[in-house]
Enzyme design. Structure first.
Site, PDB file in Angstrom:
ATOM      1  N   ASP A  45      38.551  20.673  61.557  1.00  0.00           N
ATOM      2  CA  ASP A  45      38.327  22.077  61.218  1.00  0.00           C
ATOM      3  C   ASP A  45      37.584  22.197  59.879  1.00  0.00           C
ATOM      4  OD1 ASP A  45      40.423  21.335  59.608  1.00  0.00           O
ATOM      5  OD2 ASP A  45      41.725  23.023  60.116  1.00  0.00           O
ATOM      6  N   SER A  46      37.257  21.049  59.275  1.00  0.00           N
ATOM      7  CA  SER A  46      36.334  21.051  58.129  1.00  0.00           C
ATOM      8  C   SER A  46      34.994  21.664  58.536  1.00  0.00           C
ATOM      9  CB  SER A  46      36.118  19.624  57.616  1.00  0.00           C
ATOM     10  OG  SER A  46      35.803  18.747  58.686  1.00  0.00           O
ATOM     11  N   ASP A  84      41.064  19.063  65.918  1.00  0.00           N
ATOM     12  CA  ASP A  84      42.052  19.775  65.102  1.00  0.00           C
ATOM     13  C   ASP A  84      42.534  21.046  65.780  1.00  0.00           C
ATOM     14  OD1 ASP A  84      42.615  18.399  62.745  1.00  0.00           O
ATOM     15  OD2 ASP A  84      40.810  19.139  61.742  1.00  0.00           O
ATOM     16  N   LYS A 112      45.155  17.063  66.633  1.00  0.00           N
ATOM     17  CA  LYS A 112      45.683  16.797  65.284  1.00  0.00           C
ATOM     18  C   LYS A 112      46.236  18.089  64.703  1.00  0.00           C
ATOM     19  CE  LYS A 112      42.915  15.752  61.539  1.00  0.00           C
ATOM     20  NZ  LYS A 112      43.226  16.816  60.578  1.00  0.00           N
ATOM     21  N   GLU A 114      48.483  19.736  61.090  1.00  0.00           N
ATOM     22  CA  GLU A 114      48.839  19.483  59.691  1.00  0.00           C
ATOM     23  C   GLU A 114      50.252  19.952  59.390  1.00  0.00           C
ATOM     24  OE1 GLU A 114      46.013  21.472  57.149  1.00  0.00           O
ATOM     25  OE2 GLU A 114      44.298  20.458  58.058  1.00  0.00           O
ATOM     26  N   GLU A 181      45.845  12.340  53.582  1.00  0.00           N
ATOM     27  CA  GLU A 181      44.717  12.839  52.780  1.00  0.00           C
ATOM     28  C   GLU A 181      45.128  12.978  51.313  1.00  0.00           C
ATOM     29  OE1 GLU A 181      42.670  16.196  54.462  1.00  0.00           O
ATOM     30  OE2 GLU A 181      41.467  16.502  52.644  1.00  0.00           O
TER      31      GLU A 181
END
Ligand code: KIV
Length: 266
Positions: A45-46, A84, A112, A114, A181
């Site tokens: 999602d960057s 993501d 993925k 978070e 990260e």
């Protein structure tokens, strides 16, 4: 490249051969990245920052992620695709299952998400239903406002203990990969050694099982700013094309030359 799978990534961890991961968001770059032999493409999602020009990943939607996952799947030549789940698309179990299914149908091989212990139930239910999960701990960019900025995490003993505990819990819940990260490299080493699943680092030192960077960062496309953990692979004297830079990224990770000490937090 031969089609990658999780079984193969586990075997790389066992052999001590570093796993290479790179983000990509479209057909052309996915093709280039997989042709360079990168084992895993992360549709991160960057993309909210490097494709859409936002200041964070928070504005990215599930539709955006599905669209970019489809583009990547079309160009992919055999890498494993991890996509993501974007901001607030996995706030409860039911939503997580439904939205993960959309990403898998768009072409992802793994999703993925978070966060720590609160995700254990969702991870367990995804795993039971055959959807592989990658967890993401340390600096979790979707929580940038709660964290007070893009800062190294796990510097205090209490924070470090919590990240270790979360990592073990999420592995027990069924997570088959973990991204760490921006944490100190000693902490990343401890977590990597304590887990059976492959641990992929970004700003987490040299001792994880693999490395990931954002494509635009390692190609030097982000103007003057370069984070401490990034290396611009276009700047090497041996590189005269994007494909050269991608192959150099792969070989520098495989030969344990990247990250160097200057890219690590201690
Ligand atoms: O979105 C992304 O690109 C990521 C990487 C920074 C690990 O999550």
């Amino acid at each position: 490249m031969q089609k990658q799978n999780l079984h193969y990534l586990f075997s790389l961890k066992q052999k001590g051969e570093p796993i290479t991961v790179l983000t990509a968001y479209d057909y052309s770059f996915a093709k280039q990245v997989s042709e360079a032999g990168i084992e895993v493409i992360l549709v991160g999602d960057s993309l909210g920052m490097v494709m859409q020009g936002h200041q964070s990943t928070v504005p990215v939607t599930l539709d955006d992620m599905c669209y970019h996952t489809r583009c990547v799947a079309a160009g992919n030549q055999g890498s494993l695709i991890v996509s993501d789940l974007p901001y607030m698309s996995y706030a409860n179990v039911e939503q997580t299952l439904k939205n993960s299914a959309y990403l898998m149908q768009a072409g992802a091989n793994m999703v993925k998400l978070e966060g720590g212990a609160w995700l254990a139930e969702s991870i367990s239910q995804l795993t039971e239903r055959g959807i592989p999960v990658c967890a993401h701990l340390g600096l979790t960019p979707q929580s940038v406002d709660a964290l007070g900025g893009y800062k190294v995490q796990g510097r205090s003993q209490q924070q470090a203990d919590e990240i270790v505990k979360d990592a073990q819990l999420l592995e027990q819940a069924g997570a088959q990969m973990l991204v760490l990260e921006c944490i100190p490299q000693e902490l990343a080493k401890k977590i990597t050694q304590s887990l059976k699943v492959p641990v992929i680092g970004i700003g987490a030192g040299k001792e994880t099982d693999g490395q990931v960077l954002v494509l635009q960062d390692m190609l030097g496309l982000n103007g003057d700013f370069q984070a401490k953990f990034v290396r611009n692979f276009m700047q090497d004297h041996s590189v005269s094309s994007i494909q050269d830079a991608l192959k150099l990224y792969r070989s520098e990770i495989k030969n344990k030359n990247f990250p160097a000490q200057e890219h690590c937090f201690n």
